[in-house]
Design an enzyme around this catalytic site. Sequence first.
Site, short mmCIF file in Angstrom:
data_model
loop_
_atom_site.label_atom_id
_atom_site.label_comp_id
_atom_site.label_asym_id
_atom_site.label_seq_id
_atom_site.Cartn_x
_atom_site.Cartn_y
_atom_site.Cartn_z
CG HIS A 29 -1.93 1.22 1.44
ND1 HIS A 29 -3.26 1.23 1.02
CD2 HIS A 29 -1.63 1.95 1.50
CE1 HIS A 29 -3.24 2.17 1.25
NE2 HIS A 29 -3.18 2.87 1.71
CD GLU A 30 1.81 3.92 3.78
OE1 GLU A 30 2.38 4.99 2.92
OE2 GLU A 30 0.40 2.94 4.46
CG HIS A 33 -0.24 6.20 -0.60
ND1 HIS A 33 -1.13 6.59 -1.49
CD2 HIS A 33 -0.01 5.21 0.53
CE1 HIS A 33 -1.40 5.95 -0.56
NE2 HIS A 33 -1.50 5.49 0.44
CG ASP A 106 -4.86 6.93 1.83
OD1 ASP A 106 -3.89 7.67 1.93
OD2 ASP A 106 -4.48 5.42 1.62
#
Length: 168
Positions: A29-30, A33, A106
């Site tokens: 997930h990070e 980004h 988010d």
Amino acid sequence: MEAVEVVIAGKEKKDRILGDEEKRIVAYHEVGHAVSIAVQKKTEPVQKITIVPRTMGALGYTMQMPEEERYLMSKEQMLSELVGLFGGRAAEEVVFDSVTTGASNDIERATKIVRAMVMKYGMSDQLGPITYGTDDSNPFLGKEMGHISNSSEQTASEIDEEIQSIIS
């Protein structure tokens, strides 16, 4: 740098131990980004990526640091920020063929940005350079009481559709 992180995300939560699968999901997930931010031209550079849980609820975060102080933000910069915000969720979909609750903040931040673009900054091609609504904050209730003033139900519906269209 640690002081900045504490203000942004809270202290490290050393007693929260993530399982291997959750660590893997948070890591992808990070990185989602970070990759979506890195491939764009109108974004601030990534300073740090972490999957260490923090006291404000984040299981990880991707920190961007501005290269210079800014007072204005262009529509292109705001759209690039949206791409960065949804990069984590997109990575989850691509890698795991599923999404988690990890993208809730988010989504909330993206919706707030798009709502401001449409209703406050006149950045909607569909609705034009008009301000819709007011920012009535009630300090006694502790929450925003914003509403669309002097607008029809049709206009409210068009605003909702435009917000959905931009986010999509």
